[in-house]
Design an enzyme around this catalytic site. Structure first.
Site, mmCIF file in Angstrom:
data_model
loop_
_atom_site.group_PDB
_atom_site.id
_atom_site.type_symbol
_atom_site.label_atom_id
_atom_site.label_comp_id
_atom_site.label_asym_id
_atom_site.label_seq_id
_atom_site.Cartn_x
_atom_site.Cartn_y
_atom_site.Cartn_z
ATOM 1 N N ARG A 273 45.895 -6.205 43.927
ATOM 2 C CA ARG A 273 46.858 -5.299 44.170
ATOM 3 C C ARG A 273 46.258 -3.975 44.921
ATOM 4 N NH1 ARG A 273 47.046 -1.759 38.398
ATOM 5 N NH2 ARG A 273 44.808 -1.189 38.100
ATOM 6 N N ASN B 47 51.606 3.442 41.786
ATOM 7 C CA ASN B 47 50.759 3.172 40.596
ATOM 8 C C ASN B 47 49.117 3.219 40.819
ATOM 9 O OD1 ASN B 47 50.733 2.414 37.474
ATOM 10 N ND2 ASN B 47 48.951 0.960 38.582
ATOM 11 N N GLU B 48 48.789 4.378 40.145
ATOM 12 C CA GLU B 48 47.156 4.651 40.425
ATOM 13 C C GLU B 48 46.743 4.586 41.818
ATOM 14 O OE1 GLU B 48 45.497 3.124 36.153
ATOM 15 O OE2 GLU B 48 45.270 1.513 37.907
ATOM 16 N N GLU C 147 49.129 5.481 30.326
ATOM 17 C CA GLU C 147 48.783 4.254 30.066
ATOM 18 C C GLU C 147 47.471 4.365 29.149
ATOM 19 O OE1 GLU C 147 47.499 1.699 33.222
ATOM 20 O OE2 GLU C 147 49.247 2.014 34.094
ATOM 21 N N GLU D 68 45.208 -9.826 34.267
ATOM 22 C CA GLU D 68 44.696 -9.024 33.059
ATOM 23 C C GLU D 68 45.301 -9.700 31.905
ATOM 24 O OE1 GLU D 68 44.572 -4.699 34.686
ATOM 25 O OE2 GLU D 68 46.703 -5.463 34.749
ATOM 26 N N LYS D 69 45.410 -11.043 31.827
ATOM 27 C CA LYS D 69 45.871 -11.694 30.581
ATOM 28 C C LYS D 69 45.026 -11.434 29.254
ATOM 29 C CE LYS D 69 43.492 -16.244 31.817
ATOM 30 N NZ LYS D 69 43.204 -15.555 33.453
ATOM 31 N N PHE D 70 43.775 -11.094 29.411
ATOM 32 C CA PHE D 70 43.148 -10.706 28.414
ATOM 33 C C PHE D 70 42.889 -9.045 28.075
ATOM 34 C CE2 PHE D 70 40.930 -14.808 29.475
ATOM 35 C CZ PHE D 70 41.408 -15.325 28.119
#
Length: 663
Positions: A122, A160-161, A313, A361-363
């Site tokens: 990203r 975003n960021e 966030e 980012e699944k964890f």
């Protein structure tokens, strides 16, 4: 005739309307549509009243160049509105689809070695690319036009960021344009950059480049200007999209989320372009000073907002980007969320709503974790949602006031971080954190301010370190003390001007006069394990060979070594200079003493070390950062908004306990 009524800029209060926003990033495109009604049920169960949609949806919205697929987003917007949940609608421009990089490789950024940063992650966009800006504007235009009148829309979230650098050819061309505008001529540029050193004189604008990979040390001012340029180019991208959505919805506030203490944005300048200032915050749950790091970020964000701000966030549990990613222990998520409210947040949100099953980012945790609604994470989220709903009307749009300002400036940070400095052990953010931590441990609430801001509201101004200062900033500090303010300043301050040119005498003469320094002979950085002993404390990291002017008080003196007998801490009336970094307890005691003399006092006296007290409006927040129960002495009788109980004389707080008291 009466003057025409001025339109009021939209603000966070226009969104909150007497409640705290609660929710987070919602990425339903990752899930079958059959999941959406279940999400809504759980959101309502948890008290969620706001979700952010579309942050990483560019490829879904525009699957092929020029095509639009808004049907799925239409259904989501309607679903949220039908269930009383507001939408923070994001422009999806932080993560361009693969087709953009394939068709327009010039949109991809390059690092300082010339390597392309490809799609697959990203933030893979060049802030200077005309093609990127054109495609980003087109999708933003269509998004804003389609949803301008949708009743679910409450806030715009741009990109975003923002965090990309680019050393590529198109960025180089824009850098030259930026330099022409800043300096006007090559003669002025050469003077500012000190190009007489190492035969770097520029005779043609085409020779001016971003600071790409070099054989040895790069030109410090070239690097400094490139950091300024990067912040400005990213800001141009933000403003371009902001102006598009404002044209369609002038009544809807606009924000983008800061990454706190990220070196790439001059957030003072950025905040002036936002209707709502928001930040992301991810303290390490294993860090014993995680709460202080959070307090620093919260104080800084509130100060940039000049009032209520948005926690865009945070993590409900573990993140996925540390070496070892620990979950938050029971109760810590609630404690840190309410700490943000205490320090001015009117919105408490997360990345993300439902924890992903695939992707990078699944964890990273979600409000609904892999354990589902029976999991501890969601159960704690439900409790927090109910408590935020209970206190919202009493809290929102109220203000926190502080008697102390900590000065911070990105340009000074950038200038002081050059690789050719005297000590790589001196890290600006570490020094800033050390000083803020000393004040936080003394239960002293602080604002942050830019060195050119009006400082007159503060009883004490603290400068942990500002290596480079403009003439305006120096005059501002001088005037503040002359008018009766108390100033305490750390080492390596006022060394250079805005071009990173060392001031005469190694510190600006006006500051030397202010602090009572006759001569600054030498800087003496300290190695790992090396100490600067004084008659009051041990100094770390740094020391200085200073000769005091006549009549100036040495509040601490070096003992032994090359600096034996020389002043370590000087006091000249209401101006203090600390030429080393005292050990934590010593710095805490020193700053507490100076604050007390200046009339800046804690909200409550006699607080246990692990209890934080913050007064926001007429509410007193007590936040216990320990696991063992403690008792807090209280003057008078109070009402706890979280429990509904009356509290008189004292209050016991259990593990990670919180009370929100009204007298």
């Amino acid at each position: 005739m009466p003057a025409p009524e001025q339109s009021k800029a939209p603000a966070l209060a226009d969104v909150t309307r007497g409640r705290i926003l609660f929710g987070g990033d919602y990425n339903p495109e990752q899930w079958p549509e059959e999941t959406w009604p279940e999400d809504v049920r759980l959101m309502k169960d948890a008290g969620v009243n706001s979700v952010t949609l579309g942050v990483f949806s560019w490829a879904k919205l525009e699957p092929r160049p020029g095509e639009r697929d808004f049907g799925w987003l239409d259904r989501l917007m309607d679903l949220m509105h039908d269930n009383g949940i507001g939408v923070v609608l994001a422009t999806p421009t932080s993560s361009p689809p693969p087709w953009l990089g394939r068709l327009h490789p010039e949109t991809l950024p390059r690092d300082e070695d010339g390597r392309t940063e490809w799609w697959g992650g990203r933030q893979h966009f060049s802030h200077s690319s005309a093609a990127y800006r054109s495609w980003a504007a087109a999708i933003t235009e269509d998004l804003a036009a389609r949803y301008a009148d949708h009743p679910a829309l409450t806030l715009w979230h741009i990109n975003n960021e923002y965090c990309t650098y680019d050393w590529g050819d198109e960025a180089a061309a824009r850098f030259r344009d930026w330099l022409r505008e800043r300096y006007g001529s090559l003669d002025v540029l050469n003077s500012a950059w000190g190009t007489a050193f190492w035969s770097q004189g520029y005779g043609d604008w085409a020779e001016a480049l971003p600071p790409r990979h070099a054989h040895y040390l790069k030109n410090p001012t070239q690097v400094l200007d490139f950091k300024r340029f990067t912040s400005d180019m990213l800001l141009e991208c933000y403003v371009a999209e902001r102006d598009i959505v404002r044209r369609h919805t002038p009544h809807i506030p606009v924000t983008t989320n800061f990454m706190p203490l990220w070196a790439g944005q001059d957030a003072w300048r950025w905040a002036g372009e936002e209707d709502v200032v928001s930040a992301d915050l991810y303290p390490d749950p294993r860090d014993p000073f995680g709460a202080q790091h959070a307090a620093l970020v919260q104080d800084m964000t509130r100060s940039q907002a000049r009032g209520p701000w948005m926690l865009m966030e945070q993590a409900a549990g573990p993140v996925n980007w540390r070496g070892v990613n620990h979950p938050k222990p029971r109760g810590l998520n609630r404690l840190w969320s309410l700490q943000a409210v205490a320090r001015g947040a009117d919105a408490v949100c997360y990345f993300q709503w439902r924890q992903s099953r695939q992707g990078a980012e699944k964890f990273h945790s979600g409000m609904v974790s892999h354990a589902g609604e029976e999991g501890r994470t969601f159960q704690e989220v439900k409790r927090l949602g109910a408590e935020l709903a209970a206190i919202g009307s009493a809290v929102t749009d109220s203000h926190l006031t502080a008697d102390i300002a900590v000065l911070h400036d990105w340009h000074s940070w950038w200038a002081g971080a050059h690789e050719g400095r005297l000590s790589t052990r001196v890290d600006y953010t570490d020094v800033l954190t050390s000083w803020h931590r000393a004040l936080w441990r003394s239960h002293l609430t602080t604002d942050f301010a830019h060195p050119e801001h009006d400082l007159s509201p503060y009883k004490l101004v603290v400068v942990p370190q500002l290596y480079a200062l403009t003439d305006t900033a120096i005059d501002n500090l001088f005037s503040y003390v002359r008018d009766g303010g108390t100033l305490v300043c750390g080492f390596l301050t006022g060394v250079a001007d805005q071009d990173d040119r060392v001031r005469p005498g190694g510190m600006d003469p006006r500051l030397r006069e202010l602090f009572g320094i006759h001569t600054l002979h030498e800087w003496w950085p300290l190695d790992e394990g090396e100490w600067a002993e004084t008659d009051r404390f041990r100094g770390t990291l740094w020391s200085e060979e200073i000769e005091a002017a006549g009549g100036v008080t040495a509040e601490a003196t070096y003992n032994g070594g090359e600096l034996d007998g020389l002043p370590a801490v000087l006091r000249n009336g209401c101006a203090w200079y600390v030429s080393t970094l005292p050990e934590p307890d010593a710095l805490r005691a020193l700053l507490a003493r100076i604050a007390a003399d200046a009339g800046a006092r804690p909200v409550l006296d006699g607080l246990p070390d692990q209890v934080e007290a913050v007064r926001r409006g007429d509410l007193l927040f007590l936040l216990h950062h320990g696991r063992e129960s403690v008792t807090v002495k209280l003057p008078g009788t109070h009402h706890d908004l979280l429990t509904g109980a009356a509290v008189a004389d004292e209050l016991t707080l259990g593990r990670y306990g919180v009370a929100v008291l009204r007298s």
